[in-house]
Motif scaffolding. Structure first.
Motif, short mmCIF file in Angstrom:
data_model
loop_
_atom_site.label_atom_id
_atom_site.label_comp_id
_atom_site.label_asym_id
_atom_site.label_seq_id
_atom_site.Cartn_x
_atom_site.Cartn_y
_atom_site.Cartn_z
N LEU A 134 0.85 -1.19 0.00
CA LEU A 134 0.00 0.00 0.00
C LEU A 134 0.89 1.24 0.00
CD1 LEU A 134 -3.00 0.89 0.14
CD2 LEU A 134 -2.70 1.11 2.63
N VAL A 135 0.63 2.15 -0.92
CA VAL A 135 1.46 3.35 -1.07
C VAL A 135 0.55 4.58 -1.15
CG1 VAL A 135 3.19 4.55 -2.46
CG2 VAL A 135 3.20 2.04 -2.33
N LYS A 136 0.87 5.59 -0.36
CA LYS A 136 0.23 6.90 -0.49
C LYS A 136 1.21 7.81 -1.21
CE LYS A 136 -2.14 8.64 2.95
NZ LYS A 136 -2.53 9.30 4.22
N TYR A 137 0.76 8.44 -2.30
CA TYR A 137 1.71 9.18 -3.12
C TYR A 137 1.08 10.40 -3.79
CZ TYR A 137 -0.46 6.95 -7.22
OH TYR A 137 -1.36 6.53 -8.19
N GLU A 138 1.95 11.24 -4.32
CA GLU A 138 1.55 12.40 -5.12
C GLU A 138 2.65 12.67 -6.14
OE1 GLU A 138 0.42 17.18 -4.74
OE2 GLU A 138 1.27 16.09 -3.03
N ILE A 139 2.25 12.95 -7.37
CA ILE A 139 3.20 13.33 -8.43
C ILE A 139 2.93 14.80 -8.78
CG2 ILE A 139 4.07 12.83 -10.75
CD1 ILE A 139 2.88 10.02 -10.46
N ARG A 140 3.98 15.62 -8.69
CA ARG A 140 3.85 17.05 -8.97
C ARG A 140 4.81 17.46 -10.08
NH1 ARG A 140 4.39 17.26 -3.39
NH2 ARG A 140 6.46 18.15 -3.62
N GLN A 194 -2.88 3.72 -3.16
CA GLN A 194 -3.04 2.62 -4.11
C GLN A 194 -2.18 1.44 -3.69
OE1 GLN A 194 -2.11 3.81 -8.15
NE2 GLN A 194 -1.42 1.76 -8.69
N LYS A 195 -2.67 0.23 -3.96
CA LYS A 195 -1.88 -0.98 -3.74
C LYS A 195 -1.07 -1.28 -4.99
CE LYS A 195 -4.40 -3.53 -0.18
NZ LYS A 195 -5.11 -4.79 0.17
N PHE A 196 0.24 -1.39 -4.82
CA PHE A 196 1.13 -1.71 -5.93
C PHE A 196 1.50 -3.18 -5.87
CE2 PHE A 196 1.49 2.81 -6.03
CZ PHE A 196 1.89 3.14 -7.32
N GLY A 197 1.15 -3.92 -6.93
CA GLY A 197 1.51 -5.32 -7.02
C GLY A 197 2.63 -5.53 -8.02
N LEU A 198 2.89 -6.78 -8.34
CA LEU A 198 3.97 -7.11 -9.27
C LEU A 198 3.48 -7.45 -10.66
CD1 LEU A 198 6.22 -9.20 -6.86
CD2 LEU A 198 6.63 -6.87 -7.68
N ILE A 199 2.15 -7.61 -10.81
CA ILE A 199 1.61 -7.87 -12.14
C ILE A 199 1.29 -6.55 -12.82
CG2 ILE A 199 0.69 -10.13 -11.47
CD1 ILE A 199 -2.06 -8.86 -11.22
N LYS A 200 1.19 -6.59 -14.15
CA LYS A 200 1.10 -5.37 -14.94
C LYS A 200 -0.10 -4.51 -14.57
CE LYS A 200 1.51 -3.77 -19.71
NZ LYS A 200 1.62 -4.20 -21.13
N SER A 201 -1.21 -5.13 -14.25
CA SER A 201 -2.44 -4.37 -13.99
C SER A 201 -2.40 -3.59 -12.68
CB SER A 201 -3.64 -5.32 -13.97
OG SER A 201 -3.48 -6.31 -12.95
N THR A 202 -1.50 -3.96 -11.77
CA THR A 202 -1.45 -3.29 -10.46
C THR A 202 -0.11 -2.61 -10.17
OG1 THR A 202 -0.69 -5.32 -9.39
CG2 THR A 202 -3.08 -4.95 -9.49
N SER A 203 0.81 -2.70 -11.10
CA SER A 203 2.16 -2.18 -10.81
C SER A 203 2.34 -0.71 -11.14
CB SER A 203 3.20 -2.99 -11.60
OG SER A 203 3.01 -2.80 -13.00
N LYS A 204 1.41 -0.12 -11.90
CA LYS A 204 1.59 1.24 -12.39
C LYS A 204 0.70 2.23 -11.64
CE LYS A 204 1.61 3.87 -16.74
NZ LYS A 204 1.32 3.80 -18.20
N SER A 205 1.25 3.42 -11.36
CA SER A 205 0.51 4.47 -10.66
C SER A 205 -0.40 5.23 -11.63
CB SER A 205 1.48 5.46 -10.01
OG SER A 205 2.08 6.29 -11.00
N HIS A 206 -1.15 6.14 -11.06
CA HIS A 206 -1.90 7.08 -11.88
C HIS A 206 -0.91 7.93 -12.69
CE1 HIS A 206 -5.16 9.88 -12.92
NE2 HIS A 206 -4.27 10.85 -12.72
N THR A 207 -1.27 8.26 -13.93
CA THR A 207 -0.39 9.04 -14.80
C THR A 207 -0.77 10.51 -14.75
OG1 THR A 207 -0.09 7.16 -16.31
CG2 THR A 207 0.45 9.35 -17.16
N LEU A 208 0.23 11.36 -14.50
CA LEU A 208 0.03 12.80 -14.54
C LEU A 208 0.34 13.30 -15.94
CD1 LEU A 208 -0.46 15.57 -13.17
CD2 LEU A 208 1.99 15.62 -12.62
N LYS A 209 -0.67 13.84 -16.64
CA LYS A 209 -0.50 14.35 -18.00
C LYS A 209 -0.59 15.87 -17.96
CE LYS A 209 -2.53 10.23 -20.14
NZ LYS A 209 -3.60 9.70 -21.02
N ILE A 210 0.37 16.52 -18.60
CA ILE A 210 0.40 17.99 -18.58
C ILE A 210 0.69 18.55 -19.96
CG2 ILE A 210 1.25 17.93 -16.20
CD1 ILE A 210 3.95 18.95 -17.28
#
Length: 504
Positions: free
Chosen positions: A445-451, A470-486
């Motif tokens: 379980l990870v609490k995070y922010e991308i700025r 978010q919970k980060f796992g080792l499989i592709k569907s759970t290993s990636k964070s939310h993407t910050l698009k700018i």
């Protein structure tokens, strides 16, 4: 109903003459009455002029600058002499009214001559009529004096400020901008003052950050103070931290920046190194170039081992700076060894940090000692410029490994995310997992922010995912964070990945 009567005139005696005044509007620019009152009653005229300045000078400036032409006619003889800084500056009344200080000095000089200043000003206004072509100045030539004690004001800068009374197109050179700002402050010339502030905001650099910040504090210019703080938040570690100008950063400013949640750093250890360099440069003023890191470590290690540096008399004044650091975010064994080697921090603090690390490792990464993301999160950063399309960095904390990544999609489009990596991944650099523990937990379980932050046309743009859990796992569907698009045209872009491991 009671009928409302208009305000009643009240007769007050000032010296030898009677002056009609509204009781709620004392003096109302009546300099002759003010002068008579001062002589008859012994009232300090300077104090009364302060009241007059606050209430009436801005209105008088507005009337005069609006009624009188901006530029003097060709060949017009100067009718005001300003005695200042050992020079006699020849000025014209229409131009000096752009300055609150010169307006006050001029009207006070008129009152001292025992004439009616308003009548003299009426002559000036009549002289501007196209029907009249006076050969000489319609008012008497007056000399005013101004004493300047501000060391920032130079003769060249003061001359530039006086020139600006005549035209808005006066060029202010960057080497003189501090002196011109100080001159504008003394002259109460807000247009020029704002112009200097704008130039200084755009001219903040490693060699100017100290002088601009101190000037902003001196003249209470909040916009410039904020601009200096914001610039240093982004450039402390990647830019000024590698230059000798790091020495010039005031401790007060450094502490503000270190406490800011917007501060950019590549890692918590990089921030520690920068502050160690800053202390080293404070204590070695003869150095003219930045030393290598090993030299800094050797210097602090040279002190007797009986007492850590921050508990010595020499180091106690730097304690507030290091209280701002997130030392719990330094988890690499080699970095921790460096901290212990230099005998810099009190032993109790080092023991507490190591104990917290041990407890977190024993609990599968849970950070019991960290609660607030904005003030306690572990930070890693990427500096994005126009050179590459993909930016990537591998990081490891308590046996969990992540890739922080930035991708450039076009001229102004970017995306940023973090992704969990298996410890056995062949792409994982040796430097990341060497002497590092490995966690076998499938989920974390990870609490995070991308700025992301960038400077565009003098204004900072800020983008954020806000706080996510978010919970980060080792499989592709759970290993990636939310993407910050700018979308931004700023260059460079400062990207911060801040996270902590909640108890789970």
């Amino acid at each position: 109903m009671l009928s409302q009567h208009p305000p009643r005139l009240d007769r007050r005696i000032s010296g030898l003459n009677d002056r009609w005044r509204f009781p709620r509007e004392p003096y109302l620019g009546d300099l002759l009455g003010l002068s008579q009152l001062s002589r008859a009653t012994g009232v300090d005229i300077d104090n009364e002029l302060k009241i007059m300045d606050r209430l009436h000078i801005p209105q008088l400036q507005k009337i005069l600058t609006g009624a009188i032409k901006t530029k003097p006619k060709h060949g017009t003889v100067a009718d005001v002499t300003l005695d200042c800084m050992g020079f006699k500056w020849e000025l014209h009344q229409p131009q000096l009214f752009h300055s609150g200080t010169l307006t006050k000095l001029y009207i006070f000089a008129l009152s001292q001559k025992n004439t009616d200043p308003l009548k003299e000003l009426e002559k000036l206004l009549r002289a501007e009529s196209p029907k009249e072509q006076p050969k000489m100045s319609p008012v008497k030539k007056i000399t005013i004096s101004l004493k300047i004690n501000d060391p920032l004001v130079t003769k060249t800068a003061f001359a530039t400020a006086l020139k600006s009374l005549y035209t808005n197109e006066t060029e202010v050179h960057m080497e003189d901008v501090l002196g011109v700002l100080a001159s504008a402050n003394i002259l109460q010339f807000p247009t020029l003052f704002k112009k200097c502030v704008s130039l200084m905001k755009d001219g903040i650099s490693p060699c100017t950050i100290q002088t601009y910040y101190l000037a902003a504090c001196k003249y209470k210019e909040e916009l410039l103070i904020t601009a200096c703080e914001k610039w240093l938040e982004m450039n402390l570690v990647p830019l000024i931290g590698k230059q000798i100008y790091l020495r010039t950063v005031p401790q007060e400013l450094l502490q503000k920046v270190l406490k800011s949640h917007r501060l950019f750093t590549f890692s918590e250890f990089d921030l520690l190194k920068t502050t160690l360099y800053w202390v080293y440069l404070q204590l070695n003023l003869r150095l003219q170039s930045i030393p290598i890191y090993e030299a800094v470590l050797a210097f602090f290690n040279s002190f007797p081992k009986k007492c850590p540096f921050l508990e010595r008399e020499l180091g106690q004044k730097f304690l507030p700076v290091f209280h701002c650091l997130r030392l719990h975010g330094i988890t690499k064994s080699k970095d921790l060894e460096d901290i212990k080697y230099i005998n810099f921090f009190p032993e109790a603090r080092i023991v507490r940090i190591l104990a917290n690390h041990y407890r977190s490792l024993e609990s599968g990464g849970d950070m019991f000692h960290v609660k607030d993301l904005s003030t306690q999160a572990i930070r890693f950063g990427l500096l994005i410029n126009q050179e590459n399309k993909i930016y990537s960095e591998m990081i490891g904390v308590y046996g969990f490994f992540f890739e922080i990544k930035g991708i450039k999609h076009g001229d102004s489009s970017y995306s940023f995310y973090m992704q969990r990596i298996k410890y056995s991944d062949t792409n994982l650099p040796t430097i990341v997992y060497e002497r590092s523990p490995v966690s076998l937990r499938q989920e974390r379980l990870v609490k995070y922010e991308i700025r992301a932050q960038s400077l565009v046309d003098g204004n900072w743009q800020e983008f954020s995912t806000n706080t996510l859990t978010q919970k980060f796992g080792l499989i592709k569907s759970t290993s990636k964070s939310h993407t910050l698009k700018i979308e931004t045209v700023g260059n460079p872009i400062f990207v911060t990945f801040a996270f902590l491991f909640p108890v789970s």
